[in-house]
Design an enzyme around this catalytic site. Sequence first.
Site, PDB file in Angstrom:
ATOM      1  CE  LYS A   1     -48.140-110.905  25.823  1.00  0.00           C
ATOM      2  NZ  LYS A   1     -46.694-110.761  25.482  1.00  0.00           N
TER       3      LYS A   1
ATOM      4  CD  GLU B   1     -54.003-117.158  26.696  1.00  0.00           C
ATOM      5  OE1 GLU B   1     -55.162-117.137  27.145  1.00  0.00           O
ATOM      6  OE2 GLU B   1     -53.471-116.179  26.122  1.00  0.00           O
TER       7      GLU B   1
ATOM      8  CB  SER C   1     -43.574-105.229  21.891  1.00  0.00           C
ATOM      9  OG  SER C   1     -42.498-106.146  21.793  1.00  0.00           O
TER      10      SER C   1
HETATM   11  C1  LIG Z   1     -46.110-111.324  24.358  1.00  0.00           C
HETATM   12  C2  LIG Z   1     -45.150-110.393  23.743  1.00  0.00           C
HETATM   13  C3  LIG Z   1     -45.065-110.249  22.336  1.00  0.00           C
HETATM   14  C4  LIG Z   1     -45.855-111.073  21.374  1.00  0.00           C
HETATM   15  O1  LIG Z   1     -47.234-110.939  21.443  1.00  0.00           O
HETATM   16  P1  LIG Z   1     -48.083-110.134  20.381  1.00  0.00           P
HETATM   17  O2  LIG Z   1     -49.483-110.454  20.754  1.00  0.00           O
HETATM   18  O3  LIG Z   1     -47.719-110.620  19.015  1.00  0.00           O
HETATM   19  O4  LIG Z   1     -47.766-108.706  20.539  1.00  0.00           O
HETATM   20  C5  LIG Z   1     -44.177-109.305  21.833  1.00  0.00           C
HETATM   21  N1  LIG Z   1     -43.398-108.564  22.642  1.00  0.00           N
HETATM   22  C6  LIG Z   1     -43.446-108.682  23.983  1.00  0.00           C
HETATM   23  C7  LIG Z   1     -42.544-107.824  24.807  1.00  0.00           C
HETATM   24  C8  LIG Z   1     -44.310-109.595  24.578  1.00  0.00           C
HETATM   25  O5  LIG Z   1     -44.347-109.703  25.916  1.00  0.00           O
END
Ligand SMILES: *Cc1c(COP(=O)(O)O)cnc(C)c1O
Length: 393
Positions: A90, A112, A378
Amino acid sequence: MKSYQVDENGFYGEFGGAYVPEILYKCVHDLQEAYLPIIESEEFKKEYHALLRDYVGRPSPLYYARRMSEKYGCRLYLKREDLNHTGAHKINNTIGQILLARKMGKTRIIAETGAGQHGVATATACALMNMKCEVFMGATDVERQHTNVERMRMLGAEVHPVRTGNMTLSDACSAAIRDWCCHPKDTYYLVGSTMGPHPYPDLVAKMQSVISEEIKGQLEEKEGRDYPDYLIACIGGGSNAAGTIYHYMDDERVKIVLAEAGGQGYMTDRTAATIHRGTTGILHGAKMLVMQDEDGQIQEAFTISAGLDYPGVGPMHCNMAKQGRTEVLSINDDEAIRGGYELTRMEGIIPAIESAHAIAALEKLSFKPDDVVVLTVSGRGDKDIETYLRSKV
Ligand SMILES: *Cc1c(COP(=O)(O)O)cnc(C)c1O
């Protein structure tokens, strides 16, 4: 050639657009006019990439996962977004948008957040840039995600608990949009995923596209070709997925598999599998697939994964799924937990429970031994330890 990129009107096929109250027309229009010239300027790129390198810690490694490659019979690489500052992808987006906001002369940032991950990433970028930061968060989430609330406050952000609706992410989005309506002049709304009115889905995808840009170079180095056979990512609003696939969207050699949160099963009422279950509707400024009843009432999403807990999904992904460009799998809570434990035990990496959905997709696919598979981790799992322990396998 068919392209999956946004068109000049802000649409991806039938999805996207900018459906905002009249009072925001000017704001949204100004942003539509401003974003490309700014983010494509040399000055912006220089500053953005310097911060990604020295502050975020990029490039993130592309790690060859030897044991899991053996298990799944392919050449599996993990794109390690979990190693970024603040623990997820993010920050790539918040750093980029904060620079954009500054260049547009904005002085107040609103955001948000659901689990608080985007709130923390925004508060971090605001501390770095000395900008005022206010974060809207459902009151239920404020309670559930207390540590992230404390992190945001420590970083100097003001957190507003939202007490409307289910008091979760969807309500926080609505509250942020309402606040923006009241302060259109000085306020920049920093959207956390590939959603919201045009240009946000495209803007966020471009900010995250550094992921696939790096994958290209890293694969060239490790495999002697700059594209994989498969890309795998989890999908909530769609930003880490968008970043992972960005430079390969129109490259049909690359199969794209996305894992959405099935919760207790996409056929049940306790699910967040929006692409499986959603129907076309307008939510938070864009036309997309939304989980709603026949009257258009938004249905609450359910999943153990707070980051995937959203009843909509970004328009770019709605279109790609509908066109058959992506294969979207619904991964249930228990499968994600197993996936998370597997990565932990086999590679020594505790993934975020969101990312664990992508891991769990592996066993639903069949690979050839020399298939090159890139899976984006992610985020890291520090925030999810209790969830993992509660569901010990
Ligand atoms: C917020 C988040 C997501 C989901 O958000 P996307 O916009 O779909 O990427 C996925 N993995 C992690 C670690 C997150 O913090």
